[in-house]
Write an enzyme that holds these catalytic residues in place. Structure first.
Site, PDB file in Angstrom:
ATOM      1  N   SER A  49      12.331  24.203  -7.663  1.00 55.48           N
ATOM      2  CA  SER A  49      12.537  24.552  -6.389  1.00 55.48           C
ATOM      3  C   SER A  49      11.363  23.997  -5.575  1.00 55.48           C
ATOM      4  CB  SER A  49      13.183  25.838  -5.937  1.00 55.48           C
ATOM      5  OG  SER A  49      14.372  26.084  -5.466  1.00 55.48           O
ATOM      6  N   GLU A  91      19.420  24.216 -18.442  1.00 55.23           N
ATOM      7  CA  GLU A  91      20.899  24.003 -17.953  1.00 55.23           C
ATOM      8  C   GLU A  91      21.387  23.278 -19.081  1.00 55.23           C
ATOM      9  OE1 GLU A  91      20.672  21.185 -14.951  1.00 55.23           O
ATOM     10  OE2 GLU A  91      19.982  23.518 -13.799  1.00 55.23           O
ATOM     11  N   HIS A 142      15.828  21.865 -21.655  1.00 55.84           N
ATOM     12  CA  HIS A 142      16.334  21.779 -19.858  1.00 55.84           C
ATOM     13  C   HIS A 142      16.611  23.106 -20.233  1.00 55.84           C
ATOM     14  CE1 HIS A 142      17.318  22.144 -15.932  1.00 55.84           C
ATOM     15  NE2 HIS A 142      16.043  21.541 -15.630  1.00 55.84           N
ATOM     16  N   GLU A 149       9.235  26.133 -16.764  1.00 55.93           N
ATOM     17  CA  GLU A 149      10.270  25.514 -15.102  1.00 55.93           C
ATOM     18  C   GLU A 149      10.976  27.387 -15.854  1.00 55.93           C
ATOM     19  OE1 GLU A 149      12.367  22.074 -14.264  1.00 55.93           O
ATOM     20  OE2 GLU A 149      13.349  22.534 -15.164  1.00 55.93           O
ATOM     21  N   ASN A 192      14.249  14.986 -11.876  1.00 58.48           N
ATOM     22  CA  ASN A 192      15.631  14.558 -12.774  1.00 58.48           C
ATOM     23  C   ASN A 192      16.737  14.561 -11.802  1.00 58.48           C
ATOM     24  OD1 ASN A 192      17.583  15.705 -14.535  1.00 58.48           O
ATOM     25  ND2 ASN A 192      17.312  18.241 -14.678  1.00 58.48           N
TER      26      ASN A 192
HETATM   27  C1  PEP Z   1      14.891  20.831 -12.259  1.00 58.48           C
HETATM   28  O1  PEP Z   1      16.770  21.104 -12.912  1.00 58.48           O
HETATM   29  O2  PEP Z   1      14.252  20.898 -13.372  1.00 58.48           O
HETATM   30  C2  PEP Z   1      14.500  22.038 -11.814  1.00 58.48           C
HETATM   31  C3  PEP Z   1      13.447  21.966 -11.387  1.00 58.48           C
HETATM   32  O3  PEP Z   1      15.413  21.953  -9.802  1.00 58.48           O
HETATM   33  P1  PEP Z   1      15.310  22.157  -8.336  1.00 58.48           P
HETATM   34  O4  PEP Z   1      14.157  21.737  -8.343  1.00 58.48           O
HETATM   35  O5  PEP Z   1      16.342  21.545  -8.175  1.00 58.48           O
HETATM   36  O6  PEP Z   1      15.253  23.707  -9.128  1.00 58.48           O
END
Ligand code: PEP
Length: 253
Positions: free
Chosen positions: A213, A95, A93, A168, A10
């Protein structure tokens, strides 16, 4: 039954035409792991150029509108993504849920519209730190899943093969903190239960990705957890150097 692993980057609000060589490097190195489905979800502005520059690799959008067209300034629809050459879209997502105040009901509509149009969908769900610390993570995320799952034509036989979930935890996104294997395993098993309750046997075919992460150092351990069928990767998807080892870990290399 083990499902074919799915590793999706992503790119969020990153990516200019000068990044096409990096995208090509990711695509060509990922082809070295043929047992894994790899894809990149790019800014909408870059999809057409990426598809033309790297034919054969899967590209997706990071959001999609619930309607095919209309007076929705700034939005991108499923037919537009398909027209640009995308084959999938992320919906829900965290965000977007926090910055654009998206609800489960809106996320479900986006998933249904996209699947009906022929796009693959990755539906994101996850709990906040407060919810995790209150011991409510599993119940909260199961309820979020139940409320966001596509229904009707958006969940017809055959269509679900293109549908995936990304668990997530919000507190793990972009923070360097990762859920423990035990917590990931507990959550993925609980989500599998809800998928089977909703779709019967077809619920066993829906891939459940972990996101938060994921990097080259922790990917193999995460992929060893039962019911982890892949990963949604943010920061570590921006370069071939960081992303390709995650794809290789998914392939068990
Ligand atoms: C994401 O935004 O879907 C995500 C998992 O970000 P990161 O891997 O940077 O934690």
């Amino acid at each position: 039954m083990a499902l074919r692993r799915y590793v999706v980057g992503n790119w969020k609000m990153h990516g200019l035409s000068s990044d096409i060589p990096e995208i090509a490097a990711i695509a060509s190195a990922s082809a070295g792991s043929p047992g894994v489905d790899a894809a990149l979800c790019l800014p909408a502005t870059l999809i057409d150029r990426a598809v033309k520059s790297v034919p054969g690799f899967s590209f997706g959008g990071q959001d999609v509108h619930r309607e095919d067209k209309g007076a929705h300034t700034g939005c991108v629809s499923a037919p537009m993504l398909l027209d640009a050459g995308a084959s999938l879209a992320i919906v829900g997502h965290s965000e977007r849920r926090s910055e654009q105040c998206e609800t489960d009901e809106q996320v479900r509509a986006k998933a249904e519209t996209s699947l009906k149009a022929g796009l693959g969908v990755i539906l994101c769900i996850g709990e906040s730190l407060e919810v995790r610390e209150a011991g409510q993570a599993v119940a909260t995320v199961q309820a979020q899943l139940d409320a966001s799952l596509p229904q009707g034509d958006g969940a017809a036989a055959g269509v679900l093969a293109k549908f995936a979930i990304a668990y997530e935890p919000i507190w793990a996104i972009g923070t360097g903190k990762v859920a423990s294997p035990a917590d990931i395993g507990e959550m993925h098993a609980a989500l599998r239960e809800r998928l089977v309750a909703a779709y019967g046997d077809a619920g066993n075919e829906v891939r459940i990705l972990y996101g938060g992460s994921v990097n080259a150092g922790n990917a193999a351990e995460i992929f060893s957890v039962p019911d982890v069928d892949g990963a949604l990767v943010g920061g570590a998807s921006l370069t071939a150097e960081k992303f390709v080892p995650i794809v290789e870990a998914a392939a068990g290399q």
